[in-house]
Design a protein around this motif. Structure first.
Motif, PDB file in Angstrom:
ATOM      1  N   LEU A 155       0.848  -1.197   0.000  1.00 43.59           N
ATOM      2  CA  LEU A 155       0.000   0.000   0.000  1.00 43.59           C
ATOM      3  C   LEU A 155       0.884   1.248   0.000  1.00 43.59           C
ATOM      4  O   LEU A 155       1.225   1.801   1.041  1.00 43.59           O
ATOM      5  CB  LEU A 155      -0.928  -0.022   1.215  1.00 43.59           C
ATOM      6  CG  LEU A 155      -1.982  -1.133   1.222  1.00 43.59           C
ATOM      7  CD1 LEU A 155      -2.855  -1.035   2.469  1.00 43.59           C
ATOM      8  CD2 LEU A 155      -2.856  -1.057  -0.023  1.00 43.59           C
ATOM      9  N   ARG A 156       1.264   1.653  -1.211  1.00 39.45           N
ATOM     10  CA  ARG A 156       2.076   2.855  -1.384  1.00 39.45           C
ATOM     11  C   ARG A 156       1.358   3.806  -2.329  1.00 39.45           C
ATOM     12  O   ARG A 156       0.515   3.403  -3.123  1.00 39.45           O
ATOM     13  CB  ARG A 156       3.455   2.498  -1.953  1.00 39.45           C
ATOM     14  CG  ARG A 156       4.285   1.643  -1.010  1.00 39.45           C
ATOM     15  CD  ARG A 156       5.680   1.407  -1.574  1.00 39.45           C
ATOM     16  NE  ARG A 156       5.677   0.526  -2.728  1.00 39.45           N
ATOM     17  CZ  ARG A 156       6.111   0.861  -3.944  1.00 39.45           C
ATOM     18  NH1 ARG A 156       6.533   2.089  -4.179  1.00 39.45           N
ATOM     19  NH2 ARG A 156       6.092  -0.011  -4.929  1.00 39.45           N
ATOM     20  N   MET A 157       1.713   5.084  -2.253  1.00 35.89           N
ATOM     21  CA  MET A 157       1.027   6.107  -3.035  1.00 35.89           C
ATOM     22  C   MET A 157       1.026   5.782  -4.524  1.00 35.89           C
ATOM     23  O   MET A 157       0.015   5.912  -5.207  1.00 35.89           O
ATOM     24  CB  MET A 157       1.697   7.469  -2.794  1.00 35.89           C
ATOM     25  CG  MET A 157       0.979   8.636  -3.456  1.00 35.89           C
ATOM     26  SD  MET A 157      -0.617   9.014  -2.681  1.00 35.89           S
ATOM     27  CE  MET A 157      -0.053   9.728  -1.129  1.00 35.89           C
ATOM     28  N   ALA A 165      -2.489  -8.681  -1.384  1.00 42.94           N
ATOM     29  CA  ALA A 165      -1.221  -9.317  -1.014  1.00 42.94           C
ATOM     30  C   ALA A 165      -0.134  -8.253  -1.041  1.00 42.94           C
ATOM     31  O   ALA A 165       0.203  -7.737  -2.107  1.00 42.94           O
ATOM     32  CB  ALA A 165      -0.887 -10.447  -1.979  1.00 42.94           C
ATOM     33  N   GLY A 166       0.383  -7.900   0.109  1.00 46.86           N
ATOM     34  CA  GLY A 166       1.411  -6.870   0.178  1.00 46.86           C
ATOM     35  C   GLY A 166       1.535  -6.301   1.570  1.00 46.86           C
ATOM     36  O   GLY A 166       0.673  -6.528   2.433  1.00 46.86           O
ATOM     37  N   ASP A 167       2.603  -5.545   1.775  1.00 48.76           N
ATOM     38  CA  ASP A 167       2.848  -4.961   3.091  1.00 48.76           C
ATOM     39  C   ASP A 167       2.105  -3.640   3.255  1.00 48.76           C
ATOM     40  O   ASP A 167       1.813  -2.938   2.293  1.00 48.76           O
ATOM     41  CB  ASP A 167       4.347  -4.694   3.281  1.00 48.76           C
ATOM     42  CG  ASP A 167       5.150  -5.981   3.376  1.00 48.76           C
ATOM     43  OD1 ASP A 167       4.573  -6.985   3.825  1.00 48.76           O
ATOM     44  OD2 ASP A 167       6.330  -5.964   2.995  1.00 48.76           O
ATOM     45  N   LYS A 168       1.831  -3.301   4.500  1.00 50.56           N
ATOM     46  CA  LYS A 168       1.364  -1.956   4.844  1.00 50.56           C
ATOM     47  C   LYS A 168       2.600  -1.167   5.286  1.00 50.56           C
ATOM     48  O   LYS A 168       2.860  -0.997   6.467  1.00 50.56           O
ATOM     49  CB  LYS A 168       0.322  -2.024   5.962  1.00 50.56           C
ATOM     50  CG  LYS A 168      -0.953  -2.770   5.592  1.00 50.56           C
ATOM     51  CD  LYS A 168      -1.923  -2.810   6.766  1.00 50.56           C
ATOM     52  CE  LYS A 168      -3.203  -3.560   6.424  1.00 50.56           C
ATOM     53  NZ  LYS A 168      -4.149  -3.620   7.564  1.00 50.56           N
ATOM     54  N   SER A 169       3.355  -0.724   4.298  1.00 54.16           N
ATOM     55  CA  SER A 169       4.664  -0.141   4.585  1.00 54.16           C
ATOM     56  C   SER A 169       4.629   1.361   4.829  1.00 54.16           C
ATOM     57  O   SER A 169       5.611   1.946   5.270  1.00 54.16           O
ATOM     58  CB  SER A 169       5.623  -0.442   3.426  1.00 54.16           C
ATOM     59  OG  SER A 169       5.072  -0.009   2.199  1.00 54.16           O
ATOM     60  N   CYS A 220      -0.626   4.826 -10.404  1.00 55.00           N
ATOM     61  CA  CYS A 220      -0.616   6.151 -11.039  1.00 55.00           C
ATOM     62  C   CYS A 220       0.331   6.146 -12.231  1.00 55.00           C
ATOM     63  O   CYS A 220       0.008   6.652 -13.305  1.00 55.00           O
ATOM     64  CB  CYS A 220      -0.144   7.219 -10.053  1.00 55.00           C
ATOM     65  SG  CYS A 220      -1.066   7.330  -8.529  1.00 55.00           S
ATOM     66  N   ILE A 221       1.528   5.610 -12.012  1.00 62.10           N
ATOM     67  CA  ILE A 221       2.528   5.557 -13.070  1.00 62.10           C
ATOM     68  C   ILE A 221       3.525   4.467 -12.713  1.00 62.10           C
ATOM     69  O   ILE A 221       4.036   4.416 -11.603  1.00 62.10           O
ATOM     70  CB  ILE A 221       3.249   6.915 -13.232  1.00 62.10           C
ATOM     71  CG1 ILE A 221       4.345   6.814 -14.303  1.00 62.10           C
ATOM     72  CG2 ILE A 221       3.830   7.392 -11.909  1.00 62.10           C
ATOM     73  CD1 ILE A 221       4.970   8.135 -14.652  1.00 62.10           C
TER      74      ILE A 221
END
Length: 236
Positions: free
Chosen positions: A150-152, A178-182, A227-228
């Motif tokens: 969860l990244r921008m 599936a992924g980190d809450k970094s 986004c990109i």
């Protein structure tokens, strides 16, 4: 005649494994991932070609040393949005490889407006070994997968809005992440929005997955809302 290929990577070999496997069939290969600049220069003197992965501090140091071999830098999208490219002595670099799209070049031109006059640039997309990815036919269903932290840049904001609209049409849909809450800020935002959008029972956080293929077995669609990205490896 074989070519020696020292590969210097500051962020590990995640994107290098296939390249290393291929290079070792053809050339003598030594991998440098240390901090001793004297040792790195000795390796450059030993080699015919030095490959600098990531375009970070090692690439900056290598490009500043006396030129003793051909120098190649491979740059990934997010490094193009950092100021490191303007610290590279591009006149000492024989080839810059990017894996992405035209926005990577635009980002580079912010730091080095005339970069294309100083170094040859080639775009070589990332590859995926189809021998290691089993194709599985999917029936239409209602389990949606999102494979990313969860990244921008992954744009979970749009993901939640899409999920809210989808569940309004059919509440049987589920989103599996599936992924980190970094990113703590993003974690708070997502948690708040899940409640505001009424998605608490529709979204399941499964955390980081070491075996993504097995995790995808019961999923029907893959959502990508970035986004990109130069080339989303999660999608590939």
């Amino acid at each position: 005649q074989t070519c020696a290929l020292p590969i210097c990577g500051a962020y590990g070999d995640t994107f290098l494994r296939y390249i290393l496997d291929y290079a070792r069939k053809r050339d003598q290969v030594r991998v440098f991932d240390g901090t001793d600049t004297k040792q790195m220069f000795e390796l450059m003197q030993w080699s015919d070609m030095s490959w600098f992965e990531w375009c970070t501090n090692l690439a900056q140091l290598g490009s500043s040393m006396p030129k003793v071999c051909r120098n190649i830098i491979r740059l990934h999208r997010y490094v193009a949005y950092m100021p490191m490219p303007r610290q590279i002595r591009w006149e000492n670099v024989d080839l810059l490889i990017t894996v992405g799209n035209s926005f990577v070049i635009k980002a580079l031109q912010k730091w080095v407006p005339d970069i294309q006059q100083h170094v040859a640039i080639a775009t070589i997309p990332n590859g995926v070994s189809l021998d290691k990815v089993t194709f599985a036919p999917r029936r239409p269903g209602k389990n949606i997968a999102f494979v990313a932290s969860l990244r921008m840049v992954k744009n979970p904001m749009l993901l939640l809005q899409c999920m809210a609209r989808l569940c309004h049409m059919d509440p049987a849909y589920r989103l599996f992440i599936a992924g980190d809450k970094s990113d703590l800020l993003m974690e708070h935002y997502v948690d708040y929005q899940i409640d505001q959008l009424g998605l608490r029972d529709r979204i399941i956080f499964d955390g980081w997955q070491s075996d993504v293929r097995s995790w995808l077995t019961d999923k029907h669609y893959l959502a990508v809302t970035s986004c990109i990205e130069s080339q989303g490896m999660g999608c590939l």
